[in-house]
Enzyme design. Structure first.
Site, PDB file in Angstrom:
ATOM      1  N   CYS A  33       0.875  -1.177   0.000  1.00 16.61           N
ATOM      2  CA  CYS A  33       0.000   0.000   0.000  1.00 16.61           C
ATOM      3  C   CYS A  33       0.908   1.222   0.000  1.00 16.61           C
ATOM      4  O   CYS A  33       2.123   1.098   0.126  1.00 16.61           O
ATOM      5  CB  CYS A  33      -0.927  -0.017   1.213  1.00 16.61           C
ATOM      6  SG  CYS A  33      -0.037  -0.213   2.758  1.00 16.61           S
ATOM      7  N   HIS A  34       0.301   2.378  -0.188  1.00 16.41           N
ATOM      8  CA  HIS A  34       1.086   3.611  -0.293  1.00 16.41           C
ATOM      9  C   HIS A  34       0.466   4.705   0.576  1.00 16.41           C
ATOM     10  O   HIS A  34      -0.712   4.607   0.964  1.00 16.41           O
ATOM     11  CB  HIS A  34       1.074   4.142  -1.737  1.00 16.41           C
ATOM     12  CG  HIS A  34       1.412   3.141  -2.786  1.00 16.41           C
ATOM     13  ND1 HIS A  34       2.705   2.742  -3.054  1.00 16.41           N
ATOM     14  CD2 HIS A  34       0.630   2.464  -3.667  1.00 16.41           C
ATOM     15  CE1 HIS A  34       2.709   1.853  -4.044  1.00 16.41           C
ATOM     16  NE2 HIS A  34       1.449   1.672  -4.436  1.00 16.41           N
ATOM     17  N   TYR A  50       2.846  11.793 -12.263  1.00 20.50           N
ATOM     18  CA  TYR A  50       1.423  12.074 -11.977  1.00 20.50           C
ATOM     19  C   TYR A  50       1.325  12.812 -10.644  1.00 20.50           C
ATOM     20  O   TYR A  50       2.255  12.737  -9.826  1.00 20.50           O
ATOM     21  CB  TYR A  50       0.599  10.777 -11.914  1.00 20.50           C
ATOM     22  CG  TYR A  50       1.006   9.832 -10.805  1.00 20.50           C
ATOM     23  CD1 TYR A  50       0.558   9.995  -9.496  1.00 20.50           C
ATOM     24  CD2 TYR A  50       1.875   8.769 -11.055  1.00 20.50           C
ATOM     25  CE1 TYR A  50       0.942   9.127  -8.475  1.00 20.50           C
ATOM     26  CE2 TYR A  50       2.274   7.899 -10.038  1.00 20.50           C
ATOM     27  CZ  TYR A  50       1.800   8.089  -8.749  1.00 20.50           C
ATOM     28  OH  TYR A  50       2.206   7.242  -7.741  1.00 20.50           O
ATOM     29  N   THR A  78       5.986   6.483  -6.659  1.00 17.03           N
ATOM     30  CA  THR A  78       6.853   7.263  -7.554  1.00 17.03           C
ATOM     31  C   THR A  78       6.578   8.766  -7.491  1.00 17.03           C
ATOM     32  O   THR A  78       7.462   9.556  -7.784  1.00 17.03           O
ATOM     33  CB  THR A  78       6.700   6.790  -9.010  1.00 17.03           C
ATOM     34  OG1 THR A  78       5.331   6.893  -9.387  1.00 17.03           O
ATOM     35  CG2 THR A  78       7.189   5.367  -9.178  1.00 17.03           C
ATOM     36  N   ARG A 125      12.686  -0.271  -3.802  1.00 11.98           N
ATOM     37  CA  ARG A 125      11.910  -0.669  -4.984  1.00 11.98           C
ATOM     38  C   ARG A 125      12.622  -0.218  -6.236  1.00 11.98           C
ATOM     39  O   ARG A 125      13.060   0.944  -6.335  1.00 11.98           O
ATOM     40  CB  ARG A 125      10.525  -0.007  -4.916  1.00 11.98           C
ATOM     41  CG  ARG A 125       9.526  -0.560  -5.918  1.00 11.98           C
ATOM     42  CD  ARG A 125       8.245   0.216  -5.802  1.00 11.98           C
ATOM     43  NE  ARG A 125       7.106  -0.475  -6.377  1.00 11.98           N
ATOM     44  CZ  ARG A 125       5.988   0.139  -6.757  1.00 11.98           C
ATOM     45  NH1 ARG A 125       5.870   1.444  -6.607  1.00 11.98           N
ATOM     46  NH2 ARG A 125       4.986  -0.536  -7.266  1.00 11.98           N
ATOM     47  N   ARG A 131       5.817   4.528 -17.803  1.00 11.98           N
ATOM     48  CA  ARG A 131       4.813   5.546 -17.527  1.00 11.98           C
ATOM     49  C   ARG A 131       4.952   6.099 -16.098  1.00 11.98           C
ATOM     50  O   ARG A 131       4.322   7.100 -15.751  1.00 11.98           O
ATOM     51  CB  ARG A 131       3.400   5.010 -17.766  1.00 11.98           C
ATOM     52  CG  ARG A 131       2.949   3.971 -16.797  1.00 11.98           C
ATOM     53  CD  ARG A 131       1.517   3.507 -17.049  1.00 11.98           C
ATOM     54  NE  ARG A 131       1.232   2.293 -16.329  1.00 11.98           N
ATOM     55  CZ  ARG A 131       0.918   2.223 -15.043  1.00 11.98           C
ATOM     56  NH1 ARG A 131       0.821   3.337 -14.323  1.00 11.98           N
ATOM     57  NH2 ARG A 131       0.687   1.062 -14.467  1.00 11.98           N
ATOM     58  N   TYR A 158       9.191  -3.946  -9.977  1.00  9.88           N
ATOM     59  CA  TYR A 158       7.909  -3.694 -10.647  1.00  9.88           C
ATOM     60  C   TYR A 158       8.184  -3.571 -12.143  1.00  9.88           C
ATOM     61  O   TYR A 158       8.909  -2.668 -12.579  1.00  9.88           O
ATOM     62  CB  TYR A 158       7.273  -2.413 -10.102  1.00  9.88           C
ATOM     63  CG  TYR A 158       5.834  -2.187 -10.548  1.00  9.88           C
ATOM     64  CD1 TYR A 158       5.015  -3.248 -10.937  1.00  9.88           C
ATOM     65  CD2 TYR A 158       5.279  -0.908 -10.545  1.00  9.88           C
ATOM     66  CE1 TYR A 158       3.702  -3.037 -11.320  1.00  9.88           C
ATOM     67  CE2 TYR A 158       3.958  -0.690 -10.935  1.00  9.88           C
ATOM     68  CZ  TYR A 158       3.183  -1.761 -11.321  1.00  9.88           C
ATOM     69  OH  TYR A 158       1.878  -1.568 -11.716  1.00  9.88           O
ATOM     70  N   ASP A 257      -2.919  -2.406  -2.371  1.00  9.47           N
ATOM     71  CA  ASP A 257      -2.474  -1.339  -3.281  1.00  9.47           C
ATOM     72  C   ASP A 257      -3.215  -0.023  -3.055  1.00  9.47           C
ATOM     73  O   ASP A 257      -3.205   0.856  -3.913  1.00  9.47           O
ATOM     74  CB  ASP A 257      -2.566  -1.747  -4.756  1.00  9.47           C
ATOM     75  CG  ASP A 257      -1.774  -0.787  -5.648  1.00  9.47           C
ATOM     76  OD1 ASP A 257      -0.743  -0.257  -5.183  1.00  9.47           O
ATOM     77  OD2 ASP A 257      -2.184  -0.549  -6.799  1.00  9.47           O
ATOM     78  N   ASN A 262      -3.406   5.687 -10.424  1.00 11.41           N
ATOM     79  CA  ASN A 262      -3.461   5.578 -11.897  1.00 11.41           C
ATOM     80  C   ASN A 262      -4.513   4.623 -12.439  1.00 11.41           C
ATOM     81  O   ASN A 262      -4.339   4.090 -13.535  1.00 11.41           O
ATOM     82  CB  ASN A 262      -2.080   5.180 -12.465  1.00 11.41           C
ATOM     83  CG  ASN A 262      -1.008   6.166 -12.086  1.00 11.41           C
ATOM     84  OD1 ASN A 262      -1.161   7.355 -12.334  1.00 11.41           O
ATOM     85  ND2 ASN A 262       0.054   5.702 -11.454  1.00 11.41           N
TER      86      ASN A 262
END
Ligand code: 0GY
Length: 305
Positions: A33-34, A50, A78, A125, A131, A158, A257, A262
């Site tokens: 998760c973030h 993004y 990111t 990571r 993208r 990833y 997640d 996105n």
């Protein structure tokens, strides 16, 4: 104070997730998760691809408690680049119930790494999705890998399924365990024993690799529509995840997640994602390994039974 405007079309997380029908085993871990910001406190990185909605630690912990989870592994997103402050702040606030995965650059110092380790970080990571990030030279990644290995950390990788063929020799040189995000993003319209997914299984078998059987909502083509009973969403992803769980029961992890960066078509009900679990891990033994024993061994080895 910088204010941020979400990327066009950005979907916020599901506002009122259902209470799962599936009761998670005691001690279950959300291993992916973030947190995003909040941007006013933890600004998004200038190099980001993004701009998300703010999704801070308190919302993450509320979701954890609502779903019946015990712990989180918070993966640096990111949009924060290599500024790990939001993630580290969230890990600290969880008082031992969270671990972190960081993003670092090759010039990171041993002292900085030790500080991240003390804060609860247990890995870095490496992201290969164009993208999401500009490609990092493999030499730089090798430098990072050599620096983090002595800490006993691992590397989360990833990548898109089609890229594994080019990347796997490099991955095999990395000196730590590897954790594959989202099953290596299989194309679930392909056969289960097709070349791409077979490559992922072979790669997992031959190396010290763990796999997250996460993100059915990202991989599914059939989507959340229940095809045979209300809890059977993302049906097309089930055989892929189940194959990984059954072949590598001691090296699989599961995660929400959240807050689901996105996604453009739909935002998943996180309660439904929990209800997906018994379809991919059909026995209580497999469920316990996936949700408790495996993540505890990887992230809280001192407390693992
Ligand atoms: C994920 C997936 C995505 C994004 C990120 O760090 C990120 O920005 O990981 C994605 O867009 O597929 O794991 O959250």
């Amino acid at each position: 104070m910088t204010t941020f405007t979400k990327s066009e079309g950005w979907l916020d997380w599901y506002p009122n997730p259902s209470k799962p029908r599936f009761t998670l085993p005691a001690g279950a871990v959300d291993a992916h998760c973030h947190v995003f910001g909040p941007g006013a406190e933890f600004p998004y990185a200038p190099e980001r691809k993004y701009t998300p909605c703010d999704a801070g630690k308190n919302q993450l912990f509320a979701l954890r408690d609502h779903l019946g989870l015990e712990r989180n592994v918070i993966v640096q997103a990111t949009c924060h680049g290599a500024d790990n402050r939001a993630m580290v702040d969230a890990v600290g606030a969880a008082q031992g119930r969270a671990r972190g995965i960081a993003t670092v650059r090759p010039d990171v110092t041993d002292a900085e790494l030790r500080e991240l380790d003390r804060a609860g970080v247990r890995g870095v990571r490496f992201n290969f999705l164009k993208r999401l990030v500009d490609a990092a030279p493999k030499d730089d990644l090798a430098v990072i890998a050599a620096k983090i290995a002595p800490l006993g950390w691992h590397i989360v990788i990833y990548f898109e399924a089609a890229d594994l063929a080019e990347l796997e020799d490099f991955f095999a040189t990395l000196p730590t365990p590897l954790v594959v995000d989202h099953m290596g993003r299989p194309d679930v319209t392909q056969p289960l024993d097709g070349p791409e997914f077979s490559r992922l299984l072979r790669f997992t078998d031959r190396n010290d690799v763990w796999v997250k059987v996460s993100c059915p909502e990202r991989l599914s083509v059939t989507g959340p529509a229940a095809l045979d009973g209300e809890t059977r969403a993302y049906t097309d992803v089930v055989p892929f995840a189940r194959r990984v769980v059954e072949e590598f029961p001691d090296r699989v992890l599961w995660g929400t997640d959240w807050p689901h960066p996105n996604l453009t078509d739909h935002m998943p009900d996180d309660g439904l994602l929990v209800d997906h679990i018994p379809h991919i891990a059909p026995t209580t033994e497999l469920q316990h390994k996936l949700l408790v024993a495996n993540p505890m061994r990887l992230y809280w080895p001192d407390e693992a039974s």
